[in-house]
Write an enzyme that holds these catalytic residues in place. Structure first.
Site, PDB file in Angstrom:
ATOM      1  N   ASP A  32       0.843  -1.192   0.000  1.00 39.35           N
ATOM      2  CA  ASP A  32       0.000   0.000   0.000  1.00 39.35           C
ATOM      3  C   ASP A  32       0.884   1.250   0.000  1.00 39.35           C
ATOM      4  O   ASP A  32       1.884   1.322   0.732  1.00 39.35           O
ATOM      5  CB  ASP A  32      -0.924  -0.005   1.230  1.00 39.35           C
ATOM      6  CG  ASP A  32      -2.086   0.957   1.079  1.00 39.35           C
ATOM      7  OD1 ASP A  32      -3.229   0.489   0.957  1.00 39.35           O
ATOM      8  OD2 ASP A  32      -1.837   2.193   1.073  1.00 39.35           O
ATOM      9  N   ILE A  33       0.497   2.217  -0.791  1.00 36.96           N
ATOM     10  CA  ILE A  33       1.284   3.449  -0.941  1.00 36.96           C
ATOM     11  C   ILE A  33       1.219   4.323   0.316  1.00 36.96           C
ATOM     12  O   ILE A  33       2.078   5.190   0.519  1.00 36.96           O
ATOM     13  CB  ILE A  33       0.781   4.213  -2.198  1.00 36.96           C
ATOM     14  CG1 ILE A  33       1.866   5.070  -2.794  1.00 36.96           C
ATOM     15  CG2 ILE A  33      -0.485   4.996  -1.912  1.00 36.96           C
ATOM     16  CD1 ILE A  33       1.531   5.557  -4.194  1.00 36.96           C
ATOM     17  N   ASN A  88     -12.611  -3.037   3.118  1.00 37.63           N
ATOM     18  CA  ASN A  88     -13.465  -1.867   3.264  1.00 37.63           C
ATOM     19  C   ASN A  88     -14.501  -1.926   2.145  1.00 37.63           C
ATOM     20  O   ASN A  88     -14.150  -2.099   0.970  1.00 37.63           O
ATOM     21  CB  ASN A  88     -12.640  -0.581   3.163  1.00 37.63           C
ATOM     22  CG  ASN A  88     -11.763  -0.380   4.372  1.00 37.63           C
ATOM     23  OD1 ASN A  88     -12.130  -0.752   5.486  1.00 37.63           O
ATOM     24  ND2 ASN A  88     -10.589   0.194   4.172  1.00 37.63           N
ATOM     25  N   GLN A  95     -14.427   2.932   1.644  1.00 37.09           N
ATOM     26  CA  GLN A  95     -13.791   2.317   0.473  1.00 37.09           C
ATOM     27  C   GLN A  95     -13.530   3.422  -0.545  1.00 37.09           C
ATOM     28  O   GLN A  95     -14.448   4.141  -0.930  1.00 37.09           O
ATOM     29  CB  GLN A  95     -14.698   1.246  -0.135  1.00 37.09           C
ATOM     30  CG  GLN A  95     -14.072   0.582  -1.366  1.00 37.09           C
ATOM     31  CD  GLN A  95     -14.969  -0.488  -1.989  1.00 37.09           C
ATOM     32  OE1 GLN A  95     -16.065  -0.762  -1.503  1.00 37.09           O
ATOM     33  NE2 GLN A  95     -14.493  -1.095  -3.058  1.00 37.09           N
ATOM     34  N   HIS A 101     -10.438  -5.150  -2.973  1.00 36.36           N
ATOM     35  CA  HIS A 101      -9.055  -5.363  -2.522  1.00 36.36           C
ATOM     36  C   HIS A 101      -9.079  -5.747  -1.050  1.00 36.36           C
ATOM     37  O   HIS A 101      -9.807  -5.157  -0.257  1.00 36.36           O
ATOM     38  CB  HIS A 101      -8.197  -4.112  -2.734  1.00 36.36           C
ATOM     39  CG  HIS A 101      -8.807  -2.843  -2.232  1.00 36.36           C
ATOM     40  ND1 HIS A 101      -9.814  -2.185  -2.909  1.00 36.36           N
ATOM     41  CD2 HIS A 101      -8.572  -2.120  -1.105  1.00 36.36           C
ATOM     42  CE1 HIS A 101     -10.164  -1.114  -2.223  1.00 36.36           C
ATOM     43  NE2 HIS A 101      -9.429  -1.051  -1.112  1.00 36.36           N
TER      44      HIS A 101
END
Ligand code: AMP
Length: 115
Positions: A32-33, A88, A95, A101
């Site tokens: 995840d960024i 989520n 979300q 995801h």
């Protein structure tokens, strides 16, 4: 529809780079960024679904392959102490990407209940 083409569609097509953790015929997992834990990655299925509801409409083999891919990705991340898997779903859960995801979170003791 243009807004159906999410950032995760683009990552899956290789148009946007990602920090890939694990990939097989069913899933792609990348970090995840904006990590919310020492280890934070997301796992997307290679067949498009917008959320878990749509995911459940896909063939059972595919859903099984996706779930197995999540576990293999967590193993690749080395989360022997445990981890949390979060989907989520919808507005109340915030979300933000309309491509289903699974978040894999770990690397520390995670609080419960979540916020
Ligand atoms: P959600 O809010 O549950 O829809 O999660 C979307 C997640 O995607 C967030 O945790 C973002 O930080 C993450 N994200 C957005 N863009 C990227 C990207 N280009 N690479 C990796 N993770 C991303």
């Amino acid at each position: 529809m243009a807004d159906d083409d999410t950032i995760f569609d683009k990552i899956l097509r290789g148009e946007i780079p990602c920090d890939r953790v694990y990939e097989d015929e069913w899933v792609l997992c990348f970090r995840d960024i904006n990590p919310q834990a020492p280890v934070h990655a997301v796992v997307i299925p290679k067949k498009k679904a917008r959320d878990v509801g749509e995911l459940c409409a896909l063939a059972p083999d595919f859903v099984g392959g996706y779930m197995a891919g999540i576990v293999k990705a967590a193993q690749r991340l080395g989360l022997e102490g445990g981890y949390r898997v979060v989907f989520n779903t919808g507005k109340d859960a915030q979300q933000s990407v309309a491509y289903v995801h699974a978040h894999i979170l770990g690397g520390r003791v995670l609080g419960w209940p979540p916020g």
